[in-house]
Scaffold this motif. Sequence first.
Motif, PDB file in Angstrom:
ATOM      1  N   THR A  85     101.137 -26.529  -9.565  1.00 45.03           N
ATOM      2  CA  THR A  85     102.310 -25.654  -9.916  1.00 45.03           C
ATOM      3  C   THR A  85     102.275 -24.190  -9.475  1.00 45.03           C
ATOM      4  OG1 THR A  85     102.576 -27.032 -11.820  1.00 45.03           O
ATOM      5  CG2 THR A  85     103.949 -24.805 -11.833  1.00 45.03           C
ATOM      6  N   LYS A  87     103.244 -20.936 -10.409  1.00 41.48           N
ATOM      7  CA  LYS A  87     103.555 -20.347 -11.480  1.00 41.48           C
ATOM      8  C   LYS A  87     104.484 -19.198 -11.498  1.00 41.48           C
ATOM      9  CE  LYS A  87      99.237 -19.472 -13.016  1.00 41.48           C
ATOM     10  NZ  LYS A  87      98.074 -19.306 -13.906  1.00 41.48           N
ATOM     11  N   ASN A  90     107.654 -21.449 -10.531  1.00 42.15           N
ATOM     12  CA  ASN A  90     107.706 -22.709 -11.149  1.00 42.15           C
ATOM     13  C   ASN A  90     108.161 -23.933 -10.253  1.00 42.15           C
ATOM     14  OD1 ASN A  90     107.421 -24.158 -13.901  1.00 42.15           O
ATOM     15  ND2 ASN A  90     109.627 -23.823 -14.062  1.00 42.15           N
TER      16      ASN A  90
END
Length: 281
Positions: A85, A87, A90
């Motif tokens: 992922t 971050k 997202n």
Amino acid sequence: MKTAKEAYLDFIKRLTHLISKNPQLINTTLSNIFTIRLIGNKTHGDLAEIAISEFINQYMDDFKSLHVGKDLFRAKEYEEDIRITNKIHNIDFAISLKAYGVGPLQLSTDKHFRMFPRLKTEECPISDPKIISALFEDVAFSGFSNVNVLPLIYDEKKKRCNIMVFDFEKAKENTAKICFETGKQHQKFRFYDKLDGFICEVRYGDKKANALQRGFWTDTKKESALQHGFTSITKGWVDYSENRLLVELFAHALITTRNGHAKALENLKIDIKAPKKNVNV
């Protein structure tokens, strides 16, 4: 950044930069991964998945990595070992990690058995650029084009490793001819560049066939395949060394209680913190 593919390419760019600035981190990790071959010839592949996943979690702050695991892996439509992922944005994307010795490399099992039958519908050899382009864009190849393959190629005799990214678009752009060939073990369609250099191949095998024999393959011993199908994250070969103390650690860990594991883990976390303070990004 909007798509998973864009997030993946950004990740590869940043991983390449991290390794170039901090080669000691990947050298330590690779040495430990390939030391596991002292325990068993097949053990290192699975442990490479959790090692690279943890490497990402420890040294790449903008990314979160999860080792998918074999049970979940088998239930997935696409081949994947690690889910990452970004971050900041997202965005999730998956990676299929391959730890193979230098030589033949399976890029996809083609578990739905689509590639070979699709190629069979064409008259060979295929050299028309429009037909070749249409084949790569066909739904039969869509499953593989969606897979982000990250091979860890090792040369055990020379104790060296090369982390490479298979570039589907690069292979597609450089394919000038596709030929049907019958070898000693496999019927296959081989993809060649304009100078008849080998790039990759699709091997025969229906759904009942051994998944380790069929599917989409290349060969990391062939310079033309490396040139037209891969980009090296490590910028070529990097040396690794065996860490026999790790084997001893595993042996003791396997007969130790959870309490012993917890204490050892705390010490390992402290050891990881030291190089993290000096990481160049």
